[in-house]
Structure formats: C-alpha cells, structure tokens
Design an enzyme around this catalytic site. Structure first.
Site, PDB file in Angstrom:
ATOM      1  N   LYS A   6      27.329  42.213 -52.100  1.00  0.00           N
ATOM      2  CA  LYS A   6      27.562  43.102 -53.242  1.00  0.00           C
ATOM      3  C   LYS A   6      29.061  43.285 -53.483  1.00  0.00           C
ATOM      4  CE  LYS A   6      27.139  46.016 -56.540  1.00  0.00           C
ATOM      5  NZ  LYS A   6      26.487  47.320 -56.477  1.00  0.00           N
TER       6      LYS A   6
ATOM      7  N   CYS B 294      31.518  50.627 -59.329  1.00  0.00           N
ATOM      8  CA  CYS B 294      31.454  49.404 -58.527  1.00  0.00           C
ATOM      9  C   CYS B 294      32.759  48.618 -58.524  1.00  0.00           C
ATOM     10  CB  CYS B 294      30.317  48.513 -59.023  1.00  0.00           C
ATOM     11  SG  CYS B 294      28.681  49.104 -58.581  1.00  0.00           S
TER      12      CYS B 294
END
Length: 418
Positions: free
Chosen positions: A212, A266
């Site tokens: 990720k 993110c």
C-alpha cells in the site's frame, strides 16, 4: 457464505463506514464503532456524515434491514476490522495511538478464533505491533497457537479505493491480504469475498503493508515530477499544460497533471512511512515528498506577487479547499494550507473562500476575521485575485473568460482545457 456472521468495524470514517455498509448489505451483521457520538447517531438513523456517492443508499438500506448499527463501545464479534487514522508525528514516524486504542477496546472480548484485520494504512510492522499488544493485553491468547493457547487470527488488508468512487472500487478492485499466519490470511480472504469481485491476493502482513505504501509513493513521485515541471515551466515561460499534453503523445510517456500540492490521507502521508523505515535508502521518495510539500509555498508566493499589482483593498478568491475534486475531504489538503498561510500573512486582506461541499470553514481557517465562505459568483465578483485550487465541477463550469481586470492563478489547468 462466510463463516463469519458478525463484524465490528472500528472507525466509521471515509473507509470504515463504506466497509461496514458493504458488508452489511451483503448479509453480515455489522456494528460500527466510533468515538464521535454525532457519527454514531447519524449512522443509526441511516444517515452519512460525509460526502461519498452511493454510500448513503447503502447505509440507509443496511440500517433499515437491521444489519448495521453503530455504537461508541466495542462489542463482541466474530471479526474486527480496524479502520482508524494513522497520521504521522512531527518527525514523520507513524502515530499508532489510534490502533492502540482500538486494540484496548477489542482485547476484553476475545476468546480465541476471532479474526482481527488492520485496514488502516500503516508502516511495515504495524500489524505485528497490533498483535503483540493484543497478546500483551490477553496473555491467555496467542497469534500462532503456541503453548496450546487459543489463537487470534491477525491480518492486514489495506484499502485501495479512490474517494468519490469508494462504493464501486470496494467491489471491483483487487485486494491484498497479508496474514501473520496463513490461516489468518485465508479467513480474511473468505470475509472479503463476501463483497469483493476483484482478485484477492494473499501475502504476509509486512509485504501487504509495504504494498500500500509503495502504491501511493509511486503516485507521489510521479506527481512530484509534474509539479516540478510546472515550476520550471513558469520560470522559463512555457505553458506546462501544453508541454505535458505534447509530451504525453509519446507512446511510453504518461506525465500526470500538476496541482497546488498533494493532499489526502494516503499520498501525502504514506511515503513518509517508507522514509522512516529506511531513511538512508529512500532518497527519491523523500525528495518527491519535499517537492510536493513545497508546492503550496510556491502557489502562495504567486498569489502574493499578483496581489501586489492591485490596490491595497483588493480581495482574494480561493476556489476549492478539498484535496481533490467533487468531495468534501479536507485531510492534508494543500488548499487549506495555502489559504491559512495567506490569511496569516495578509491580516488586512479579505479572502473569499469557495468550497461547495462544506457548510463551514475548517478549524485551520476559523479565527481569521477576514476569511469568509461564500458561493463562487460572489467570491469571484468581488475579488481582484482569483486562485483556482480544486477542479470541482462548480469551478470548471464557471465562465472565467468573461472576467476583466483580475489576476487568475490556475493550479489545475482549467483555463487550458481546449
């Protein structure tokens, strides 16, 4: 049909609530847990506390069917999904305090055999950290069945959805499941198979965590290239939007679009977790973060330069506060930072803010007497300097060609669309 019948989702934010809703509409009994009583109250009447297309229908349907409810107290469940924030500290290391708090809520309810999934974007080792804390709180349990103790099944399954398309991408995107043990990974895969139509790829927890971070760092590095190009182009008198359009006609070139910086929960955060894990080796990733973090300052200086060309009473219109178009998410938004920076440096200048997806100014802008939220017609009409920071549809559809005597600063390339 999953063997798991009850799931507690810890954290009902931009990822937790959609995950809770999609599980609930697929037949799982879900309890959402959140520290914010207003969020809990909203969910329990089938309402959504933030903007995300299609989420409201899922939540309302799940609540009306009795498959979804919310509370501030962690319940007993077959499985727990932890979807809490993981911000970074001042030194860019991860703040795992929210994960720790979730663990303390979960631990008293464990008997062994439960599945605990960490969805929060985390640095390598965070899932193991969560497991170690659970075992510390419950020394009668283990993560691998050692010493004959009952086992907690622990896995990491990072979210990888795009705000504004969450309810679609939860279903269609491939998922990565990393288990502390293979049994944990298999059970997590079984749970996500309830709603996920994409491929579910199994790995170990640390690799899943890193995957990720790598996905978002890849984006960050490429955005940094575009942002650096925009600064270079401005210096030497080139239209960066035309430059990128022409370069992208090469069959193996796909330069992204520049902007005022990088925001969101993110891309603006995750690369720092890699840097913290390997500071001497992550030179390019660090440099990209620094380029993108510095872009808002460049935009601010452009605004100050344009403002100096007008009379002292001139006002500034800031178009957009969200970190991307057509959502209300302000987390790590460079637009908020730019606006707050301008407000602090220009205490006598009125700053007219346009953000069609929120009803009030964020905390970062509260307290500035000359900062006001208004519609785009009023803001542009009364301002001499207009700064396009977010390409919301309401901004893109505005007729900028009709304006005269104003300075326009377009960080999104809206004015260059053919």
């Amino acid at each position: 049909m999953s063997k798991i019948q009850t799931v507690a989702v810890i954290g009902l934010g931009y990822i937790g609530l959609p995950t809770a809703a999609i599980l609930a509409v697929n037949g799982i009994d879900v309890v959402g847990v959140d520290v914010n009583q207003k969020t809990v109250d909203a969910v329990n009447v089938g309402q959504v506390p933030f903007v995300e297309p299609d989420l409201a229908a899922h939540v309302a349907g799940a609540v009306s069917q009795g498959k979804l409810k919310a509370t501030t107290d962690t319940p007993a469940a077959d499985a727990y999904i932890v979807a809490v924030p993981t911000p970074f500290n001042e030194d860019h290391t991860a703040d795992l305090s929210y994960i720790d708090a979730a663990a303390k809520g979960i631990a008293p309810h464990l008997n062994g055999g439960e599945l605990v999934i960490l969805e929060s974007t985390s640095p390598p080792g965070a899932t193991q950290h969560l497991g170690d804390l659970l075992v510390e709180l419950r020394p009668d349990l283990s993560l691998d069945g050692s010493n004959g103790k009952a086992t907690i099944l622990l896995a990491h399954c990072p979210e990888r959805v795009l705000p504004g398309r969450v309810m679609i991408e939860l279903v269609t995107n491939d998922r990565i499941v990393g288990g502390i043990t293979r049994e944990a990974a298999d059970m997590a895969k079984e749970l996500y198979s309830v709603f996920c139509q994409g491929e579910i790829l199994i790995s170990d927890a640390k690799t899943a965590e890193m995957a990720k971070l790598v996905e978002n760092s890849y984006r960050d590095v490429n955005i940094a290239f575009a942002n650096e190009l925009s600064i270079i182009s401005d210096k030497i008198g080139i239209d960066v939007w035309e430059l990128i359009r022409l370069a992208n006609h090469h069959p193996r070139v796909n330069i992204l679009q520049p902007g005022p910086g990088v925001g969101g929960h993110c891309i603006a955060v995750d690369p720092w977790f890699i840097v913290a894990a390997a500071p001497n080796e992550s030179k390019l990733i660090r440099q990209a973060r620094e380029v993108n973090d510095s872009k808002p300052h460049w935009v601010r200086d452009r605004v100050l330069a344009e403002l100096s060309k007008h009379d002292p009473e001139a006002e500034v219109a800031v178009l957009g506060l969200a970190f991307k178009a057509n959502i209300d998410d302000l987390r790590e938004s460079p637009s908020v930072g730019i606006t707050a920076d301008l407000a602090g440096r220009l205490p006598k200048t009125r700053i007219n803010v346009v953000e069609p997806h929120v009803n009030s100014l964020p905390i970062a802008l509260v307290g500035y007497d000359r900062v006001a939220l208004m519609d785009i017609d009023a803001a542009v009409g009364r301002s001499k300097v207009v700064v396009i920071l977010v390409d919301h549809e309401a901004v893109k559809s505005f007729n900028f060609a009709s304006l005269t005597g104003k300075s326009l600063i377009d960080t999104r390339g809206i004015l260059n669309v053919a």
